[in-house]
Design a protein around this motif. Structure first.
Motif, PDB file in Angstrom:
ATOM      1  N   ARG A  29       0.842  -1.195   0.000  1.00  0.00           N
ATOM      2  CA  ARG A  29       0.000   0.000   0.000  1.00  0.00           C
ATOM      3  C   ARG A  29       0.877   1.244   0.000  1.00  0.00           C
ATOM      4  N   ALA A  45       1.751   4.814   1.070  1.00  0.00           N
ATOM      5  CA  ALA A  45       1.429   5.654   2.221  1.00  0.00           C
ATOM      6  C   ALA A  45       1.889   7.084   1.966  1.00  0.00           C
ATOM      7  N   GLU A  76       2.907   9.701   7.156  1.00  0.00           N
ATOM      8  CA  GLU A  76       2.623   8.484   7.911  1.00  0.00           C
ATOM      9  C   GLU A  76       3.901   7.847   8.442  1.00  0.00           C
ATOM     10  N   ALA A  96       3.392  -1.421   3.744  1.00  0.00           N
ATOM     11  CA  ALA A  96       3.182  -0.125   3.098  1.00  0.00           C
ATOM     12  C   ALA A  96       4.526   0.444   2.678  1.00  0.00           C
TER      13      ALA A  96
END
Length: 406
Positions: A69, A71, A75, A229
Motif C-alpha cells: 500500500r 502511504a 505516515e 506499506a
C-alpha cells in the motif's frame, strides 16, 4: 652483433595494444576514447557519443511495490518513531518504587518483560501504544488500579537498527544504522534521563552504511517499505544543499534505491548520501620507482576522497612529474560498471591529462575498488633495452679476451 641485439630489443619498446572493452562496459562520459587517443584493436572500435553523458536516463519503480500500500510521507515521518530491539525505556508504575518500575530494554523479539509478568509487545509500535498495552495488562492482572497515570513509559535511548538496503548503492546488504558508541550511550553517566533523538536512525544513514548511492542512483525517488506499506522519498536536497524529507527508520525496514541507468556527476562527490571516501589499488613499477614502497604508495595514499579523478590519483601514485624525457607515460584505470558489473579498462596518456585544457572530458572519476597502473615511457623502455644489451655485451667480452689469451 650488439647493434642487431639493440635493434631487436628496441623494436619491442613501443606501447602495447590498447585495451579492448565490451560495448556496454563503459558507463561514464569520461570513459570514452578522445581525439588522438589510441582506439582499441579488435572486433569493434568505440568512439565517444555525439553528446557524452546524454544517454537516455530512465528509472522504473520496483515491481514489488505493487504488492504494498502506498502511504503518505507524513505516515512514516512520525515524531514518535516505532520502538526497536535494543531501545531502552523507563517504566514507572504508580505506587511502586522498585518491584516493577525501572529501566528496561526492548528484546530481540520486540517485547519487554517486566518482573513476574508475561512479555508485552513493544517493537514496531509507538511508546504511547506500548504504554496503553502495558497498562491494560497490569490492570487486568490486578496489579494496578485503572487510573490514567497508573503506568508511565518514556524513552531513555534509541539503539541502532538493522535494515535492508538494495538497488543503486555500492554495497547492497543488511546494515546497521544509528549504532551507539560506548561513549555516546545515554543515561549511563548522567543518571535518570528521559527522551532521545537518534538522528543517525534515518534513511540517509542507512544508505551510507550500504556504501552510499552510485552515480546512476535516482535520489528523487527512494522507497522505504514497512509493515505492508511504502513511501516515496525525495532526498535530492541532501545532495544539492537544501532540505529533504529524511524520515526515521526502525528495525525490519527496507530501503530501495532505483537506478536511472546513466551517470550523474553530481553524485560523484561527498554528500550525506554518497561514500565519504574510497579505496583504490595502485601500481607504479617504473625505473625511477621499481617497487610500490619506493613510489611512496602506502595505505594513506590509496585512501582517497570520493570524487577523486584519475589524474589526481596518478599524482598520489607518483606517476606524474620527474624527468621530462620520461613524461611519455601512459596509465590504465581498471574499473567495473556498477550497473551491469562489466569490467572496463581505460587507458590514458598522462601528459595529455596534464597539458590538455579539455582534460575534464576524459579524466574519469574513481569508484570504490578501482585499480590504477602506470606504464613506463618509451625513453625508459629504451634505457632498459640499452642496459640489457650493454649487460649482455659486458658478460661476453671477458670470455672473448680469455679465449684470445689461450
Amino acid at each position: 652483433m650488439a647493434l642487431l641485439a639493440l635493434g631487436s630489443v628496441v623494436s619491442g619498446c613501443v606501447s602495447g595494444p590498447a585495451p579492448a572493452n565490451y560495448q556496454a562496459a563503459r558507463y561514464a562520459p569520461q570513459h570514452y576514447a578522445t581525439a588522438g587517443d589510441r582506439q582499441p584493436q579488435g572486433e569493434w572500435i568505440e568512439t565517444a557519443p555525439a553528446h557524452p553523458g546524454a544517454a537516455t536516463c530512465h528509472a522504473q519503480s520496483p515491481q514489488e511495490l505493487s504488492q504494498y500500500r502506498r502511504a503518505a510521507p507524513t505516515e512514516f515521518a512520525s515524531v514518535d518513531p516505532p520502538l526497536a530491539p535494543g531501545d531502552r525505556l523507563s517504566i514507572r508504575v504508580l505506587g511502586d518504587s522498585d518491584r516493577l518500575s525501572g529501566t528496561y530494554v526492548v528484546g530481540n523479539d520486540g517485547t519487554v518483560r517486566l518482573r513476574g509478568m508475561p512479555p508485552t509487545r513493544a517493537g514496531g509500535g509507538s511508546i504511547a501504544a506500548f504504554e496503553q498495552a502495558l497498562r491494560t495488562r497490569l490492570v487486568g492482572a490486578g496489579v494496578v488500579r485503572p487510573l490514567r497515570n497508573a503506568v508511565a513509559v518514556s524513552l531513555v535511548e534509541e539503539a541502532g537498527v538493522s535494515v535492508a538496503v538494495s538497488g543503486a548503492v555500492f554495497e547492497p546488504n543488511a546494515v546497521r544504522a544509528g549504532e551507539r558508541t560506548p561513549e555516546s550511550r545515554i543515561g549511563l553517566k548522567e543518571g535518570a534521563v528521559s527522551g532521545d533523538a537518534n538522528i543517525a536512525r534515518s534513511v540517509a544513514t542507512a544508505i551510507r552504511a550500504a556504501g552510499g548511492v552510485r552515480p546512476d542512483a535516482d535520489v528523487r525517488r527512494i522507497y522505504l517499505i514497512r509493515d505492508g506499506a511504502y513511501v516515496e522519498l525525495d532526498l535530492s536536497g541532501l545532495v544539492h544543499g537544501w532540505s529533504a524529507n529524511d524520515v526515521p527508520i526502525t528495525a525490519g525496514d527496507r530501503v530501495i534505491v532505483p537506478s536511472r541507468s546513466c551517470f550523474d556527476a553530481d553524485l560523484a562527490r561527498p554528500t550525506p548520501l554518497t561514500p565519504p571516501g574510497i579505496r583504490v589499488y595502485m601500481s607504479n613499477l617504473t625505473r625511477s620507482a621499481n617497487n610500490n614502497a619506493g613510489a611512496g604508495i602506502g595505505k594513506d595514499t590509496i585512501s582517497l576522497p570520493y570524487g577523486t579523478r584519475l589524474l589526481q590519483a596518478l599524482v598520489a601514485a607518483n606517476c606524474v612529474g620527474g624527468s621530462y624525457m620520461q613524461s611519455d607515460r601512459r596509465a590504465v584505470l581498471i574499473s567495473r560498471n556498477p550497473i551491469n558489473q562489466r569490467s572496463v579498462v581505460i587507458e590514458r596518456d598522462i601528459e595529455k591529462l596534464v597539458r590538455g585544457a579539455d582534460r575534464d572530458a576524459y579524466d574519469p572519476f574513481l569508484m570504490p575498488g578501482d585499480a590504477i597502473a602506470c606504464y613506463d615511457s618509451r625513453w625508459t623502455n629504451l634505457s632498459e633495452a640499452i642496459g640489457m644489451v650493454s649487460q649482455g655485451v659486458s658478460t661476453v667480452t671477458p670470455a672473448i679476451l680469455l679465449d684470445n689469451a689461450l
